[in-house]
Design a protein around this motif. Structure first.
Motif, PDB file in Angstrom:
ATOM      1  N   LEU A   1       0.124  -0.019  11.597  1.00  0.00           N
ATOM      2  CA  LEU A   1       0.928  -0.196  10.388  1.00  0.00           C
ATOM      3  C   LEU A   1       2.399  -0.345  10.747  1.00  0.00           C
ATOM      4  N   SER A   2       3.041  -1.341  10.152  1.00  0.00           N
ATOM      5  CA  SER A   2       4.467  -1.520  10.382  1.00  0.00           C
ATOM      6  C   SER A   2       5.242  -1.535   9.069  1.00  0.00           C
ATOM      7  N   SER A   3       4.526  -1.583   7.952  1.00  0.00           N
ATOM      8  CA  SER A   3       5.169  -1.657   6.646  1.00  0.00           C
ATOM      9  C   SER A   3       4.286  -1.008   5.592  1.00  0.00           C
ATOM     10  N   ALA A   4       4.910  -0.388   4.600  1.00  0.00           N
ATOM     11  CA  ALA A   4       4.150   0.228   3.505  1.00  0.00           C
ATOM     12  C   ALA A   4       3.376  -0.822   2.713  1.00  0.00           C
ATOM     13  N   LYS A   5       3.826  -2.062   2.746  1.00  0.00           N
ATOM     14  CA  LYS A   5       3.139  -3.140   2.012  1.00  0.00           C
ATOM     15  C   LYS A   5       1.752  -3.414   2.568  1.00  0.00           C
ATOM     16  N   GLU A   6       1.515  -3.048   3.825  1.00  0.00           N
ATOM     17  CA  GLU A   6       0.214  -3.287   4.457  1.00  0.00           C
ATOM     18  C   GLU A   6      -0.835  -2.264   4.045  1.00  0.00           C
ATOM     19  N   VAL A   7      -0.399  -1.149   3.481  1.00  0.00           N
ATOM     20  CA  VAL A   7      -1.268   0.001   3.266  1.00  0.00           C
ATOM     21  C   VAL A   7      -1.988  -0.054   1.917  1.00  0.00           C
ATOM     22  N   ALA A   8      -3.267   0.266   1.953  1.00  0.00           N
ATOM     23  CA  ALA A   8      -4.030   0.534   0.737  1.00  0.00           C
ATOM     24  C   ALA A   8      -4.683   1.897   0.932  1.00  0.00           C
ATOM     25  N   VAL A   9      -4.722   2.688  -0.127  1.00  0.00           N
ATOM     26  CA  VAL A   9      -5.299   4.025  -0.054  1.00  0.00           C
ATOM     27  C   VAL A   9      -6.410   4.134  -1.107  1.00  0.00           C
ATOM     28  N   TYR A  10      -7.529   4.684  -0.689  1.00  0.00           N
ATOM     29  CA  TYR A  10      -8.650   4.952  -1.585  1.00  0.00           C
ATOM     30  C   TYR A  10      -9.148   6.367  -1.318  1.00  0.00           C
TER      31      TYR A  10
ATOM     32  N   PRO B   1      -8.428  10.900   2.435  1.00  0.00           N
ATOM     33  CA  PRO B   1      -8.327   9.532   1.927  1.00  0.00           C
ATOM     34  C   PRO B   1      -8.752   8.487   2.964  1.00  0.00           C
ATOM     35  N   ILE B   2      -9.190   7.354   2.450  1.00  0.00           N
ATOM     36  CA  ILE B   2      -9.451   6.177   3.277  1.00  0.00           C
ATOM     37  C   ILE B   2      -8.164   5.356   3.265  1.00  0.00           C
ATOM     38  N   VAL B   3      -7.598   5.122   4.440  1.00  0.00           N
ATOM     39  CA  VAL B   3      -6.347   4.371   4.550  1.00  0.00           C
ATOM     40  C   VAL B   3      -6.661   3.052   5.258  1.00  0.00           C
ATOM     41  N   LEU B   4      -6.193   1.949   4.663  1.00  0.00           N
ATOM     42  CA  LEU B   4      -6.478   0.622   5.201  1.00  0.00           C
ATOM     43  C   LEU B   4      -5.194  -0.128   5.538  1.00  0.00           C
TER      44      LEU B   4
ATOM     45  N   LYS C   1      -4.394  -6.485   8.768  1.00  0.00           N
ATOM     46  CA  LYS C   1      -5.151  -6.519  10.025  1.00  0.00           C
ATOM     47  C   LYS C   1      -6.602  -6.087   9.852  1.00  0.00           C
ATOM     48  N   ARG C   2      -6.943  -5.589   8.667  1.00  0.00           N
ATOM     49  CA  ARG C   2      -8.320  -5.207   8.323  1.00  0.00           C
ATOM     50  C   ARG C   2      -8.821  -4.038   9.185  1.00  0.00           C
ATOM     51  N   PHE C   3      -7.935  -3.033   9.373  1.00  0.00           N
ATOM     52  CA  PHE C   3      -8.308  -1.794  10.047  1.00  0.00           C
ATOM     53  C   PHE C   3      -8.389  -0.689   9.013  1.00  0.00           C
ATOM     54  N   GLY C   4      -9.302   0.260   9.224  1.00  0.00           N
ATOM     55  CA  GLY C   4      -9.428   1.381   8.308  1.00  0.00           C
ATOM     56  C   GLY C   4      -9.660   2.683   9.032  1.00  0.00           C
TER      57      GLY C   4
END
Length: 145
Positions: free
Chosen positions: A83-92, A111-114, A118-121
């Motif tokens: 991760l290099s930016s908060a814009k890349e992050v999704a949280v579930y 939480p699941i952090v994505l 880059k499609r990493f979780g």
């Protein structure tokens, strides 16, 4: 590629939809590839294993139900997810769906952090936090009883 899913039957999957979990998910360390599948007309999504049709986790964006939800991601997770930016992050967060549905709970402690680009979780286990594994989605329903 086509996969069988728990809630969507046969699903046509594009390679770029696959999310890679380098260490799997706790309890499912062999499961490394998942896809997010929306449940139509709901805020819920399914984190579906690409390899195991019966393995699908119901999840939500926690901020829809818990607007004050907040945690800090540790450096190791940031590095692992690249991760290099908060814009890349999704949280579930994973749900434990109950019957009746208004008794459903969310696991805010893990939480699941994505990394959406880059499609990493990764499922992150939070420590030193007030969050638990069972927070009611509809606490007002419990209070009304």
């Amino acid at each position: 590629m086509k996969i069988e899913t728990k809630y969507h039957g046969e699903y046509e999957l594009q390679q770029q939809q696959i999310i890679h979990f380098a260490q799997g998910i706790p309890g499912f360390s062999e499961e490394k590839r998942f896809v997010l599948l929306p449940l139509e007309d709901t805020p819920f999504v399914i984190l579906q294993s690409v390899a195991t049709p019966a393995l699908g986790f119901a999840m939500i964006d926690p901020f829809l139900y818990f607007p004050d939800y907040d945690f800090e991601l540790d450096d190791a997770s940031i590095e692992q997810l690249e991760l290099s930016s908060a814009k890349e992050v999704a949280v579930y967060v994973i749900l434990t769906v109950a019957d009746p549905f208004d008794q459903t709970t969310a696991n805010l402690q893990a939480p699941i952090v994505l990394n959406q680009q880059k499609r990493f979780g990764k499922q992150v286990i939070l420590t030193n936090t007030p969050y638990q594994t069972k927070h009611r989605l509809f606490p007002e329903k419990t209070a009304a009883k």
